[in-house]
Each structure stands twice: as C-alpha cells, then as structure tokens.
Design an enzyme around this catalytic site. Structure first.
Site, PDB file in Angstrom:
ATOM      1  N   HIS A 377       9.669  24.287 -17.026  1.00 28.96           N
ATOM      2  CA  HIS A 377       8.415  24.395 -17.251  1.00 28.96           C
ATOM      3  C   HIS A 377       7.702  25.637 -16.426  1.00 28.96           C
ATOM      4  O   HIS A 377       6.340  25.513 -16.168  1.00 28.96           O
ATOM      5  CB  HIS A 377       7.703  23.089 -16.421  1.00 28.96           C
ATOM      6  N   LYS A 568      -8.230  22.357 -13.722  1.00 29.29           N
ATOM      7  CA  LYS A 568      -6.503  22.541 -13.651  1.00 29.29           C
ATOM      8  C   LYS A 568      -6.336  22.372 -12.000  1.00 29.29           C
ATOM      9  O   LYS A 568      -7.206  22.733 -11.206  1.00 29.29           O
ATOM     10  CB  LYS A 568      -6.071  23.411 -14.209  1.00 29.29           C
ATOM     11  N   ARG A 569      -5.205  22.563 -11.784  1.00 27.64           N
ATOM     12  CA  ARG A 569      -4.662  22.643 -10.293  1.00 27.64           C
ATOM     13  C   ARG A 569      -5.179  24.002  -9.961  1.00 27.64           C
ATOM     14  O   ARG A 569      -5.248  25.104 -10.594  1.00 27.64           O
ATOM     15  CB  ARG A 569      -3.040  22.851 -10.153  1.00 27.64           C
ATOM     16  N   LYS A 574      -3.534  31.002 -11.929  1.00 30.84           N
ATOM     17  CA  LYS A 574      -4.360  30.324 -12.845  1.00 30.84           C
ATOM     18  C   LYS A 574      -5.776  31.134 -12.801  1.00 30.84           C
ATOM     19  O   LYS A 574      -7.010  30.911 -13.776  1.00 30.84           O
ATOM     20  CB  LYS A 574      -4.754  28.941 -12.713  1.00 30.84           C
ATOM     21  N   THR A 676      -1.795  22.582 -20.928  1.00 31.90           N
ATOM     22  CA  THR A 676      -2.122  21.437 -22.221  1.00 31.90           C
ATOM     23  C   THR A 676      -3.684  21.114 -21.864  1.00 31.90           C
ATOM     24  O   THR A 676      -4.267  20.661 -23.242  1.00 31.90           O
ATOM     25  CB  THR A 676      -1.179  20.241 -21.582  1.00 31.90           C
ATOM     26  N   LYS A 680      -6.519  20.228 -25.094  1.00 33.09           N
ATOM     27  CA  LYS A 680      -7.476  18.965 -24.859  1.00 33.09           C
ATOM     28  C   LYS A 680      -8.889  19.575 -25.362  1.00 33.09           C
ATOM     29  O   LYS A 680      -9.520  18.927 -25.829  1.00 33.09           O
ATOM     30  CB  LYS A 680      -7.356  18.387 -23.705  1.00 33.09           C
TER      31      LYS A 680
HETATM   32  C1  26V Z   1       7.608  22.801  -8.494  1.00 34.59           C
HETATM   33  C2  26V Z   1       7.816  21.887  -7.223  1.00 34.59           C
HETATM   34  C3  26V Z   1       8.402  22.688  -6.124  1.00 34.59           C
HETATM   35  C4  26V Z   1       8.662  22.118  -4.968  1.00 34.59           C
HETATM   36  C5  26V Z   1       7.827  20.803  -4.450  1.00 34.59           C
HETATM   37  C6  26V Z   1       7.349  20.035  -5.670  1.00 34.59           C
HETATM   38  C7  26V Z   1       7.265  20.640  -6.871  1.00 34.59           C
HETATM   39  C8  26V Z   1       6.704  20.066  -8.127  1.00 34.59           C
HETATM   40  C9  26V Z   1       6.480  20.752  -9.147  1.00 34.59           C
HETATM   41  C10 26V Z   1       7.145  21.857  -9.478  1.00 34.59           C
HETATM   42  C11 26V Z   1       7.038  22.618 -10.763  1.00 34.59           C
HETATM   43  C12 26V Z   1       5.755  22.375 -11.585  1.00 34.59           C
HETATM   44  C13 26V Z   1       5.885  22.937 -12.737  1.00 34.59           C
HETATM   45  C14 26V Z   1       4.646  22.675 -13.691  1.00 34.59           C
HETATM   46  O1  26V Z   1       3.748  21.781 -13.670  1.00 34.59           O
HETATM   47  N1  26V Z   1       4.611  23.320 -14.805  1.00 34.59           N
HETATM   48  C15 26V Z   1       3.572  23.243 -15.857  1.00 34.59           C
HETATM   49  O2  26V Z   1       4.004  22.291 -16.980  1.00 34.59           O
HETATM   50  C16 26V Z   1       3.187  22.037 -17.805  1.00 34.59           C
HETATM   51  C17 26V Z   1       3.761  21.237 -18.926  1.00 34.59           C
HETATM   52  O3  26V Z   1       4.927  21.953 -19.489  1.00 34.59           O
HETATM   53  C18 26V Z   1       2.632  23.649 -18.534  1.00 34.59           C
HETATM   54  O4  26V Z   1       1.655  23.151 -19.596  1.00 34.59           O
HETATM   55  C19 26V Z   1       2.199  24.481 -17.595  1.00 34.59           C
HETATM   56  O5  26V Z   1       2.027  25.534 -18.019  1.00 34.59           O
HETATM   57  C20 26V Z   1       3.027  24.457 -16.448  1.00 34.59           C
HETATM   58  O6  26V Z   1       2.630  25.324 -15.301  1.00 34.59           O
END
Ligand code: 26V
Length: 834
Positions: A377, A568-569, A574, A676, A680
């Site tokens: 992701h 969004k975050r 972003k 996503t 929406k």
């Molecule tokens: C990384 C980490 C690193 C350590 C601590 C906790 C943690 C939690 C999550 C992540 C990775 C997050 C990746 C993510 O959310 N990607 C998003 O995924 C969406 C669904 O596929 C996509 O639409 C977004 O573009 C993408 O940023």
C-alpha cells in the site's frame, strides 16, 4: 452468477410489491422486539430509557435478524467445501455499523417506522453509536469496504484483526493546535460483537529453541517460549447487500495466561500480582498511529505476531476439523496479507507445517507459497517495514531461524540467476545488511506469496520499476495490479439518500445492484431540468454541512459558495500545504482587487496528524491561523472562507462528501499509492483537481480528461527533476505569488504573536522542496482559476459533475473484490438456496 443475482433481485422486488402487508408485519415485529430488548437485555423501561438505551435495544433487535442468516452462511460454507478467504489486517476502519447492517438487511423503512411509533428519532438514535476507528486511514478503510463487498458478493470470508480497546485518537484542537485524546469506543458498549470465550489460543513470545528427536526418531526443532499470551476472539457479523450472505470479522483481544499471580498477591504485592497482566493486555490496548517513533516499536511487533499467530492457529484448527492434514490447505484457504503488518505469517505458517505437523521443508514451502498473497500500500521508504534482527531474535527466535533458512535458499536461487553479482544478492536479500541488519518484511512477504499486488495501475508499475524491481525480474509473474474501489452501498446509497433517490427516479433502481448502471445517467447530463435537480440535491447536502461547520467551528459559510474539500490524513506528501499556500495567494489577490467578481469559495480541511509528526501538526496549526485572519477580514467577506473541521473520522466524511463541489487530490506524483477518498467524492458528483498520481490516473481515463482537472508534474517528471538535483530556488524566483505567500507566512503575518512559528514549514519548501510544492504551485494556481471560471458556467459545471457520477461505476469495491477472487484467491461465490 449474474443470472442468479438478476433472478434474486426480481424476486425481491416482486416480493416487495406483494409485501405491503409484510412490511406492516415487520414494523410491528421490530417495534415489539425493540421494547423487548429494552426491558430484558438493557434492563430499562420505556419511561426511563435514554437515547443510548434505545440505541442498544434497537441494535440488539437488528442483530437477532442477522444471526440466522449468519449461521446459515457458515453451514453452507462448510457444506459446499469451497475455498474461504482469510483477510489479515492490522486495521479495519469501520466507522458506524448500524446503517450498513439495517440497510443491507432491507429493514430501513420498517425500522424507521417502528422507531417513529415508539417516539424515537432514528437520526438521534444513530448518532449514539461510536465509530469503530480501528484504523489510521486508507488502508484500514479499504479493509472495511472489502469486508462489505466480500459479503455482498457471497464470497465466504473471514476478516482477522485486533480488537483495540482504544481506536485512533480523538483529535481536539486547542488554540489551533492538535491534541490527542484516547478514543474509548468500547466504553459505551458494543452491541454488534459476540464474545467467544471458547475461541482462545496461546501465543508464545521469546524463549529458546532446541533440537528434539520425536517418537519416529525424526529430528525436530522445538520452540520453548518464555512467555504466553492468550488471544480471545470477538466476532462481528458482516451483512452483505440484500442480506443473503453474512461473513465474520474476528478480532483478537489479549489476555494474560494467568489471571493473577496468587503467590505475589498473598505476600501483599497487589500491584506485582497484576504486572504480567498489564504487559500481556497491552498488546490489544491501542492502535498504532501511522508513523510512530521507534519507542514502543517492540509492542507493535508483538501486536503483529499476536494477531497473525492467533489467526493462523484458528484457520488451521478449522481446516483440521474437516480434513486429516494440511496438505490441501491451499485448496480451501486463501490468506491475504494487508500490507506487511501480518508478513510474519510466512515464517509462522512454515513453523506450523514443519515443526508442529512434521512436513518436509520443501512441501511446506509449496503450501505456504500457494496459500499466501500480499498487498503493498505504499512505496514511501519511511513506511516500508523492517525489524532489527536482534529484536526478532529475542522476541521470535524460532521465526528468525526460519527466516534465515528461507533467505539462504532464496539467495541460492539468486546466485544461479544469469548475471548474478554481489549487488543483486544484497538487493534481493530478505536481510538488509547495510543498516545494522534488519529483516525486510516486504521482501519476506514477496518471496512467500503466490501473488503480490499494488493498488492502482501507476502504483503497480512503480512497484515493478522501483522498490521491487529486482524481485520482479526474478519472479516476473508475481506482481499484479488490483486498483482499489469503495463500497457504493455506504459511500453513495447510505450517505447520500437524496442524490440516490434522484438517480433512481431518473434511471431506475438497477444501480443499487449494478454500479455500472450509473452510466445511464450520461443521457441526462445535458438536460437542464436534471442538472437543476442534481444541483438542488447537492445544495441540501451543503446546507447540512454549513450547519455542522457553524456548530463545530463557529464560522458561518454560504452554502451557495463553491465547497472546496481536502479530507484525509495530514501528510507532507498529500500537500495540504500547497492548498494553504494557494489560499494565501488567493487572499492577497482578492485584497488587491476586491471588486473583481471573485467566485465565492469555502476551503474545507479535515484530517489527523500522527502524534509524533511535527511538520504535519504545524500544517494543522497554519490552517487555523490562516482561517482566523481570512474569515474575519471584512474586505474578504464570503469571497473566501477557510475552515478546519476537527476530529476527522468515517462519520464526519459521510457528512462532508455529499456536500463537496471540488475534491483536492494533489499529492506529489508517485507518492499516493491509490487514494480512495478521491473515488468517494467523484462518485457523489464532486469535480477533482489533482495530479497524475495513484488512482487519479484511472479516474481520468474513466470520467474523461475533460471532466477532471489535472495539473503539475507527473511521476516521471518528478523523478527526472530529482535526478537532476532539483531544489526549489529557481522556481521561487519565477513565482512571485508563491514567494509572497511564503514570505508572509515566514514573517508572521498570520501569527503575529509568534512570527517565526512556521519557519520549519516555509524552509522545507524554500530549501528542499522534497514534495515539489514550488515546482507545482503555478500550475495549481492556474488550474484553480480555470475552475473558478467553470463555476461561472453552471450548465457546464453540472454536466461534468453528472458525468463524474455516471462514470465512476468501475470504482466499486465489488469490481475490485471480483478481480481478487478470480486472479488471486481463485474463490467462487457461495450459492444460497433461499
Ligand atoms: C505504516 C506504518 C508504519 C509503522 C507504524 C504504523 C503504520 C501503519 C500504516 C502504515 C502504512 C500505511 C499505508 C497506507 O495507509 N497506504 C494507503 O493505502 C490506501 C489503500 O490502498 C491507498 O489508497 C493510499 O493511497 C495509501 O496511502
């Protein structure tokens, strides 16, 4: 299957016509069931019940109506001996469940009537439910959309995750700054879940490994953990559309293996008697924010292993209750790893097969590689998971041995490749030797999987070209694309009933079951009456949002202004900062010529910053400081407003999305894997301003390039700029608008009490510009002015908006899940007799 669904739909609709009586009956039964639950499950009488009591009683009454179908679905899955999907995800960002369940069961109308009979306001009742915020953002929400689509497509599936006591923090804004408050969502009770005290597993940590000879004289490796934690299951039914199929979301909660150290307690050490319990239960206490600092990292690895090991034990136990061995596991189970968070499953499954079940390594490896698949992701280097080898050795010693062996065999194969050299060996190794020995979880997941997928066409291409380039050359058939989607039940039908009603009046109800049927709206895009009706529905949603803005921020906004939305975050990639800089430039331009016929705009922001992400928190603060000046400048009036809505979550998104005219999808090209929210918003008729990033690229192809506003450098151009050693200076000289905006922020025009407050933000743009804000600013400014002009031609604007709704059908998560089912999982829908 298609024919089957058509038939089902026809019989449901015929039933509905013949069923006015049936509806009356259901209304009366629900009324009785709710009062019954109120008295006998909640323990209140109607005279003294609070709105929350009514909510609990109603949810329990609805839940009863799910259970029969749930059990039937489970029985059928067993009977048909098909394959089941196990979706392993550290995050499920569900939000509220009430409307989803009720509307998928087809009970919305009789339930609303029953509540009205009881004198209970259904909207107020719905508000009682706490959001299940068990996720950070896109990845977690995608998992929730996927669960809904899996059930709606009658695909047998179970979602596995963690039942966090505290979900993503609640964001409180004090003097413009974000503060994080624990989100105690379970405190108010969760009527949807079933506690399963019988479904518990022991999860080991630490300890030692040794060789042992078993009864047949065979050597086996034995792991003796030093510590054991209990995983206890909580199940939530996930109802599919039209209620035919119900899947399970199984979330694990951590318990100590001993409730109390009686010895210590008897010696008067009451705190010490509980200490082991605090340590064990910490595992499921709180969701990690997306960019946590290294402190607390061990706990995250414990979370990852805890839920992965519990889920694998659960699915293995289930398999062995039907079959004599695990040799045919891959025929009956497809395990999807949602990012690398459950990637330890590769080693854990090998451990179960080899150490516990005595299979030969090679056979175990075949089974593992046939069963697991992995979704990536993000390509951002800072988000790619790696774990320090010493930590792994301490916490999971046997897994580390297994990973070494996997890597050894893998590197043997690498060495046999034509042209293999040291560089290739280092690049392909699961162990990164260059940064103090770390396990690359992406490599482990890749090597141990049948299929590896990206989440948009561009992202998948970039996976092949960058992070996984060498692995891709070695395994050219493994990477595949599965562009994300969103569930239209929630993200159109439920959140936007007004627009849905208009669409159904215009093109009929087929779109409820076939998202692609939205295309029939194309024929109405030029019809002035339909355009007016479309705009009217949206105006009503904007009035709702304007009220909410007023209540939550105190700012009054004009609902007829253009609602320009970025939700969004908060993250530098972003580029909320690009949007804020444009706001400053626009503010300057309006002040310079207030009478110039400006298009009234409301810039709406919402989003959370990770607690430890200082730059992102500064962006939030800047939004507030800008708002305070702009919103109170009498010369500006309604020409420009800037608001930040606090505590963005699924429920807030559900109010904002139907009211958005313009959707900001402006990430630095190459950095947003898919997005996503972009889908929406466009689905609900917002026009997109965006870069050629993530799924925006495919949205442009579907809605047509003339119906989306694309600006700025694309991913290749960004890469080329980087390679050429880009840093902003020359660009800044060219763009006087940007230079002035930066200067004003830098010198405290918007923060006179602390003039240097934003120097870290402005310097990041002026000296490094990693996110290409300066490089894209002028193109962005021009694109915004073009959109202003378009707003002045409403017939064109609404035509484009309608065409967006009409052409977004492909972005349904039903399509995405259909592709996963065919190409990755090889599973088929269950056939329900009823
Ligand atoms: C990384 C980490 C690193 C350590 C601590 C906790 C943690 C939690 C999550 C992540 C990775 C997050 C990746 C993510 O959310 N990607 C998003 O995924 C969406 C669904 O596929 C996509 O639409 C977004 O573009 C993408 O940023």
């Amino acid at each position: 299957m298609y024919e089957n669904q058509e038939q089902k739909l026809r019989s449901v609709e015929a039933g509905a016509e013949a069923g006015a009586d049936a509806r009356e009956g259901m209304r009366a039964r629900l009324r009785a069931a709710i009062t019954d639950k109120l008295v006998y499950a909640v323990g209140k009488d109607t005279a003294h019940a609070s709105m929350h009591d009514w909510y609990l009683a109603t949810a329990l009454a609805v839940r009863d109506r799910i259970v029969d179908r749930w059990m039937e679905s489970t029985r059928e899955t067993y009977r048909q001996e098909g394959k089941r999907v196990c979706y392993l995800s550290l995050e499920f960002l569900i939000g509220r469940n009430f409307r989803d369940s009720v509307s998928n069961l087809g009970l919305m109308e009789p339930l609303v009537e029953a509540l009205n009979d009881l004198g209970v306001d259904p909207d107020l009742l719905r508000e009682q439910e706490a959001d299940a915020a068990l996720g950070n953002g896109g990845l977690g929400r995608l998992a929730a959309c996927f669960m809904e689509s899996l059930a709606s497509l009658s695909l047998p599936a179970i979602g596995y995750g963690i039942r966090y006591d505290y979900g993503l923090f609640r964001q409180v804004i004090v003097d413009g700054a974000q503060h994080e408050v624990p989100e105690d969502w379970l405190n108010v009770g969760n009527p949807w879940e079933f506690e399963r005290p019988e479904a518990t597993y022991r999860i080991g940590f630490g300890g030692t490994t040794r060789d042992e000879t078993d009864a047949d004289g065979r050597m086996r490796r034995v792991w003796q953990p030093a510590e054991t934690v209990i995983a206890k299951a909580y199940d939530t039914p996930v109802v599919g559309w039209r209620g035919a199929h119900v899947n399970t979301l199984r979330l694990w909660s951590a318990r100590a293996s001993e409730p109390l150290m009686l010895d210590a307690f008897n010696h008067g050490d009451y705190v010490g008697a509980m200490a082991h319990r605090a340590r064990a239960e910490a595992i499921s206490r709180v969701l990690y924010p997306s960019d946590a600092t290294p402190a607390g990292y061990e706990l995250r690895l414990r979370q990852e292993y805890f839920f992965t090991a519990a889920s694998l034990q659960d699915l293995v136990r289930r398999h062995l209750s039907r079959f004599p061995g695990l040799g045919n596991l891959a025929d009956h189970v497809a395990i999807q790893l949602n990012d690398t968070h459950p990637a330890i499953a590769v080693a854990e499954l090998m451990r179960i097969l080899v150490d516990e079940k005595g299979l030969a390594w090679e056979r175990a490896w075949e089974i593992t590689r046939e069963t697991l698949s992995y979704t990536n992701h993000t390509l951002l280097p800072e988000a790619l998971e790696t774990w320090a080898v010493p930590l792994m050795e301490r916490l999971l010693p046997r897994h580390m041995e297994i990973i070494y062996r996997i890597n050894w065999l893998h590197l043997e194969a690498v060495a046999a490749l034509p042209g293999a050299d040291d560089r290739l060996g280092r690049a392909l190794s699961i162990i990164d030797e260059e940064n103090g020995k770390r396990v690359r979880m992406g490599h482990l997941a890749f090597v141990g999987s049948r299929k590896v997928n990206g989440v948009s066409a561009l992202h998948t291409d970039l996976m092949r070209e960058t992070v996984f380039a060498d692995l891709h050359r070695m395994f050219p058939d493994r990477i595949t694309n599965k562009t994300n989607g969103v569930t239209f039940r929630r993200w159109l039908q439920q959140i936007n009933p007004r627009l849905t009603r208009l669409i159904i009046e215009t093109i009929g109800p087929r779109m409820r079951d076939h998202p692609q049927a939205l295309r029939d709206l194309e024929g109405h895009a030029d019809d002035p009456a339909f355009q007016r009706a479309f705009a009217d529905q949206r105006l009503a949603a904007k009035q709702d949002l304007a009220r909410l803005i007023r209540v939550r921020t105190g700012v009054s906004v004009d609902p007829t202004a253009m609602f320009d939305v970025q939700i969004k975050r908060i993250h530098e990639y972003k580029r909320q900062l690009l949007n804020l800089l444009e706001a400053v430039a626009l503010y300057n331009a309006i002040k310079a010529d207030p009478g110039a016929g400006w298009v009234p705009r409301v810039k709406i922001f919402a989003g959370k910053a990770a607690a430890s992400y200082a730059q992102a928190k500064q962006i939030i603060r800047l939004a507030h400081d800008l708002g305070a000046v702009i919103n109170n400048d009498p010369e500006i009036g309604d020409k420009l407003k800037l608001v930040f809505l606090p505590n963005y979550n699924v429920s807030l998104a559900e109010v904002i999305i139907p009211a958005a005219d313009l959707s900001e999808q402006i990430s630095t090209a190459g950095m947003e894997a898919s997005g996503t929210g972009n889908m929406k918003l466009a689905l609900n008729g917002a026009l997109t301003i965006g870069t050629l990033d993530g799924a925006n690229v495919e949205m442009r192809a579907h809605v047509g390039p003339e119906n989306i506003t694309i600006f700025g450098h694309d991913a290749q151009e960004v890469a080329a700029l980087r390679d050429a050693g880009y840093c902003e200076a020359s660009t800044l000289d060219r763009s006087t608008r940007l230079a002035r905006a930066l200067y004003e922020i830098e010198t405290g025009l918007f923060s006179p009490d602390e003039p240097r407050r934003y120097s870290s933000l402005t310097e990041a743009v002026a000296w490094r510009d990693r996110y290409m804000i300066a490089a894209d600013f002028d193109a962005y400014w021009q694109a915004q002015r073009d959109l202003d002009a378009l707003w002045g031609r409403p017939d064109e604007w609404w035509r484009k908006a309608i065409l967006n709704t009409a052409r977004m059908g492909w972005f349904s998560s039903d399509r995405t899940i259909g592709e996963y089912a065919q190409d990755i999982w090889r599973v088929r829908p269950l056939v329900h007799s009823a």
